[in-house]
Scaffold this motif. Structure first.
Motif: not given
Length: 91
Positions: A40, A43-44, A47, A55, A74
């Motif tokens: 997570a 991913f964050i 973005k 996003w 997320h």
């Protein structure tokens, strides 16, 4: 949709927030959820660096500061962040 300029945004994260993320990471590891937590975060971060304005969900502008506030999710994390599009900076 990716930003047409292509230059990555810089992410500025205050040290108390980083300390809290480390503490939550320790808890996640102890629960056997460390990999999900790390995924997570990755991913964050991706973005926020590549396309922060597309996003998250826009919340409200901070006009005097020239920022726009967003909320992104997320699982298991939700973040609120501000984007300075002119300086390509995320807080």
């Amino acid at each position: 949709m990716a930003d047409p300029v292509g230059e990555p945004y810089r992410v500025a994260c205050p040290s108390p927030i980083l300390a809290q993320l480390r503490a939550w990471g320790t808890v996640a590891i102890n629960r056997g959820e460390g990999a999900e937590f790390l995924d997570a975060l990755k991913f964050i971060n991706h973005k926020l660096i590549t396309d922060p304005a597309n996003w998250g969900d826009p919340l409200y502008p901070l006009r005097k500061a020239g920022l726009m506030m967003y909320r992104g999710l997320h699982r298991p994390l939700q973040v609120q962040y501000a984007v300075d599009a002119a300086r390509r900076l995320v807080y």
